[in-house]
Motif scaffolding. Structure first.
Motif, PDB file in Angstrom:
ATOM      1  N   VAL A  77      60.536  22.726  24.458  1.00 36.35           N
ATOM      2  CA  VAL A  77      59.641  21.925  25.302  1.00 36.35           C
ATOM      3  C   VAL A  77      59.262  22.719  26.546  1.00 36.35           C
ATOM      4  CG1 VAL A  77      59.520  19.870  26.774  1.00 36.35           C
ATOM      5  CG2 VAL A  77      60.468  19.703  24.475  1.00 36.35           C
ATOM      6  N   ARG A  78      60.256  23.373  27.150  1.00 38.11           N
ATOM      7  CA  ARG A  78      59.970  24.133  28.366  1.00 38.11           C
ATOM      8  C   ARG A  78      59.062  25.327  28.060  1.00 38.11           C
ATOM      9  NH1 ARG A  78      65.299  24.621  31.962  1.00 38.11           N
ATOM     10  NH2 ARG A  78      63.790  25.688  33.263  1.00 38.11           N
ATOM     11  N   ASP A  79      59.298  26.003  26.927  1.00 34.03           N
ATOM     12  CA  ASP A  79      58.499  27.185  26.591  1.00 34.03           C
ATOM     13  C   ASP A  79      57.093  26.825  26.130  1.00 34.03           C
ATOM     14  OD1 ASP A  79      60.715  28.686  27.174  1.00 34.03           O
ATOM     15  OD2 ASP A  79      61.265  29.048  25.082  1.00 34.03           O
ATOM     16  N   VAL A  80      56.980  25.831  25.259  1.00 30.64           N
ATOM     17  CA  VAL A  80      55.694  25.534  24.630  1.00 30.64           C
ATOM     18  C   VAL A  80      54.907  24.483  25.415  1.00 30.64           C
ATOM     19  CG1 VAL A  80      54.582  24.682  22.529  1.00 30.64           C
ATOM     20  CG2 VAL A  80      56.549  26.202  22.362  1.00 30.64           C
ATOM     21  N   THR A  81      55.489  23.326  25.652  1.00 36.55           N
ATOM     22  CA  THR A  81      54.750  22.255  26.312  1.00 36.55           C
ATOM     23  C   THR A  81      54.492  22.567  27.781  1.00 36.55           C
ATOM     24  OG1 THR A  81      55.759  20.656  24.811  1.00 36.55           O
ATOM     25  CG2 THR A  81      54.728  19.771  26.788  1.00 36.55           C
ATOM     26  N   LEU A  82      55.502  23.073  28.481  1.00 38.38           N
ATOM     27  CA  LEU A  82      55.364  23.336  29.915  1.00 38.38           C
ATOM     28  C   LEU A  82      55.006  24.790  30.216  1.00 38.38           C
ATOM     29  CD1 LEU A  82      58.375  21.201  31.165  1.00 38.38           C
ATOM     30  CD2 LEU A  82      55.962  20.551  31.048  1.00 38.38           C
ATOM     31  N   GLU A  83      54.901  25.611  29.190  1.00 43.57           N
ATOM     32  CA  GLU A  83      54.449  27.008  29.301  1.00 43.57           C
ATOM     33  C   GLU A  83      55.230  27.816  30.335  1.00 43.57           C
ATOM     34  OE1 GLU A  83      50.246  26.692  30.045  1.00 43.57           O
ATOM     35  OE2 GLU A  83      49.843  26.022  28.005  1.00 43.57           O
ATOM     36  N   GLU A  84      56.551  27.656  30.357  1.00 42.41           N
ATOM     37  CA  GLU A  84      57.354  28.375  31.343  1.00 42.41           C
ATOM     38  C   GLU A  84      57.355  29.884  31.139  1.00 42.41           C
ATOM     39  OE1 GLU A  84      61.303  27.051  32.141  1.00 42.41           O
ATOM     40  OE2 GLU A  84      60.607  25.212  33.076  1.00 42.41           O
ATOM     41  N   ASP A  85      57.084  30.338  29.935  1.00 44.47           N
ATOM     42  CA  ASP A  85      57.084  31.779  29.696  1.00 44.47           C
ATOM     43  C   ASP A  85      55.814  32.469  30.175  1.00 44.47           C
ATOM     44  OD1 ASP A  85      59.595  31.698  28.655  1.00 44.47           O
ATOM     45  OD2 ASP A  85      58.967  31.732  26.556  1.00 44.47           O
ATOM     46  N   GLU A  86      54.797  31.671  30.538  1.00 35.93           N
ATOM     47  CA  GLU A  86      53.562  32.259  31.042  1.00 35.93           C
ATOM     48  C   GLU A  86      53.813  32.887  32.409  1.00 35.93           C
ATOM     49  OE1 GLU A  86      50.672  32.405  29.247  1.00 35.93           O
ATOM     50  OE2 GLU A  86      51.925  31.530  27.685  1.00 35.93           O
ATOM     51  N   ALA A  87      53.047  33.908  32.718  1.00 37.80           N
ATOM     52  CA  ALA A  87      53.218  34.604  34.002  1.00 37.80           C
ATOM     53  C   ALA A  87      52.890  33.658  35.161  1.00 37.80           C
ATOM     54  CB  ALA A  87      52.319  35.826  34.050  1.00 37.80           C
ATOM     55  N   ARG A  88      53.737  33.659  36.152  1.00 35.92           N
ATOM     56  CA  ARG A  88      53.545  32.891  37.374  1.00 35.92           C
ATOM     57  C   ARG A  88      53.610  33.879  38.540  1.00 35.92           C
ATOM     58  NH1 ARG A  88      52.841  28.161  35.234  1.00 35.92           N
ATOM     59  NH2 ARG A  88      54.481  26.912  34.340  1.00 35.92           N
ATOM     60  N   PRO A  89      53.123  33.468  39.704  1.00 32.25           N
ATOM     61  CA  PRO A  89      53.227  34.358  40.864  1.00 32.25           C
ATOM     62  C   PRO A  89      54.679  34.756  41.111  1.00 32.25           C
ATOM     63  CG  PRO A  89      51.923  32.418  41.381  1.00 32.25           C
ATOM     64  CD  PRO A  89      52.486  32.211  40.011  1.00 32.25           C
ATOM     65  N   GLY A  90      54.881  35.892  41.762  1.00 36.94           N
ATOM     66  CA  GLY A  90      56.227  36.396  42.016  1.00 36.94           C
ATOM     67  C   GLY A  90      56.976  35.590  43.051  1.00 36.94           C
ATOM     68  N   HIS A 150      59.699  33.295  44.671  1.00 32.93           N
ATOM     69  CA  HIS A 150      60.518  32.167  44.233  1.00 32.93           C
ATOM     70  C   HIS A 150      59.756  31.194  43.335  1.00 32.93           C
ATOM     71  CE1 HIS A 150      63.773  33.419  46.802  1.00 32.93           C
ATOM     72  NE2 HIS A 150      62.929  33.510  47.821  1.00 32.93           N
ATOM     73  N   ALA A 151      58.491  31.457  43.092  1.00 37.48           N
ATOM     74  CA  ALA A 151      57.661  30.524  42.317  1.00 37.48           C
ATOM     75  C   ALA A 151      58.237  30.216  40.931  1.00 37.48           C
ATOM     76  CB  ALA A 151      56.232  31.037  42.204  1.00 37.48           C
ATOM     77  N   PRO A 152      58.661  31.209  40.133  1.00 35.93           N
ATOM     78  CA  PRO A 152      59.200  30.870  38.801  1.00 35.93           C
ATOM     79  C   PRO A 152      60.403  29.925  38.881  1.00 35.93           C
ATOM     80  CG  PRO A 152      58.738  33.213  38.926  1.00 35.93           C
ATOM     81  CD  PRO A 152      58.584  32.662  40.319  1.00 35.93           C
ATOM     82  N   THR A 153      61.273  30.160  39.836  1.00 38.20           N
ATOM     83  CA  THR A 153      62.439  29.287  39.994  1.00 38.20           C
ATOM     84  C   THR A 153      62.012  27.884  40.406  1.00 38.20           C
ATOM     85  OG1 THR A 153      63.801  31.183  40.615  1.00 38.20           O
ATOM     86  CG2 THR A 153      64.640  29.004  41.210  1.00 38.20           C
ATOM     87  N   CYS A 154      61.090  27.795  41.332  1.00 40.34           N
ATOM     88  CA  CYS A 154      60.601  26.490  41.774  1.00 40.34           C
ATOM     89  C   CYS A 154      59.941  25.733  40.632  1.00 40.34           C
ATOM     90  CB  CYS A 154      59.625  26.645  42.942  1.00 40.34           C
ATOM     91  SG  CYS A 154      60.416  27.226  44.447  1.00 40.34           S
ATOM     92  N   TRP A 155      59.125  26.412  39.828  1.00 43.63           N
ATOM     93  CA  TRP A 155      58.482  25.767  38.678  1.00 43.63           C
ATOM     94  C   TRP A 155      59.523  25.296  37.673  1.00 43.63           C
ATOM     95  CZ3 TRP A 155      54.153  23.464  38.416  1.00 43.63           C
ATOM     96  CH2 TRP A 155      53.066  23.902  39.147  1.00 43.63           C
ATOM     97  N   ALA A 156      60.553  26.098  37.423  1.00 48.33           N
ATOM     98  CA  ALA A 156      61.606  25.704  36.481  1.00 48.33           C
ATOM     99  C   ALA A 156      62.325  24.446  36.968  1.00 48.33           C
ATOM    100  CB  ALA A 156      62.590  26.852  36.286  1.00 48.33           C
ATOM    101  N   ILE A 157      62.608  24.375  38.265  1.00 53.38           N
ATOM    102  CA  ILE A 157      63.264  23.190  38.833  1.00 53.38           C
ATOM    103  C   ILE A 157      62.352  21.972  38.702  1.00 53.38           C
ATOM    104  CG2 ILE A 157      64.056  22.137  41.004  1.00 53.38           C
ATOM    105  CD1 ILE A 157      65.039  25.028  41.755  1.00 53.38           C
TER     106      ILE A 157
END
Length: 175
Positions: free
Chosen positions: A110-123, A125-132
């Motif tokens: 769900v996190r990888d496909v539906t929420l697209e967490e593997d897509e590139a995000r700005p550098g 703390h953004a990836p951590t914030c999006w994951a939370i």
């Protein structure tokens, strides 16, 4: 229980050879015909050879798992190896393996496909914030009892006041 990956080619090859040439301690096979699919699963449990136990302290069991059948009218065949420090029968390992895939499908997929967490995000703390935020979103959607994650996202989209009330008052609000 740990799934064997390509980064452990010697261990995987040893298990593959063991599966081809030695009788298993126990074997179990299941058939699942739910969710518009037909999936056969078979698990073979082998005692870990002494040479591997020296390299992998605590290693007790090697597992060979095969899955085959049809998903959405498409045939598939998968093979996977696992190692474990437990000494269980194949049917007991089968339930552990299925629990692992439940976690994989309910959370990681769900996190990888539906929420697209593997897509590139700005550098930064953004990836951590999006994951939370994504974990928080999944928790809210599941607590509110939506049938699917996309349905929950659609129902909560642009509903800032409703989300705010949920945050302040808890999950007892009507959908």
């Amino acid at each position: 229980m740990i799934a064997l990956k390509a980064n452990q080619p010697t261990l995987y090859t040893t298990l593959e050879q063991l599966h081809r040439s030695s009788p298993a301690l126990s074997v179990v096979q299941t058939l699942d015909t739910s969710h518009n699919r037909q999936v056969h699963r078979e698990v073979w449990a082998y005692a870990a050879p002494l040479a591997l136990q020296v390299l992998w302290p605590g290693l007790e069991t090697l597992l060979w798992v095969e899955r085959w059948g049809c998903r959405n009218d498409e045939p598939f065949h998968e093979q996977m190896g696992y190692i474990s420090d437990l000494n269980l029968a194949a049917d007991e390992f089968m339930s552990h393996i299925q629990q692992h895939w439940t976690i994989e499908n309910r959370l990681h997929w769900v996190r990888d496909v539906t929420l697209e967490e593997d897509e590139a995000r700005p550098g930064g703390h953004a990836p951590t914030c999006w994951a939370i935020l994504n974990c928080f979103l999944l928790s809210i959607i599941r607590q509110l009892g939506y049938r699917t994650i996309p349905q929950g996202i659609r129902c909560l989209a642009n509903q800032v006041e409703k989300v705010y009330r949920i945050l302040c008052q808890g999950f007892s609000l009507d959908k």
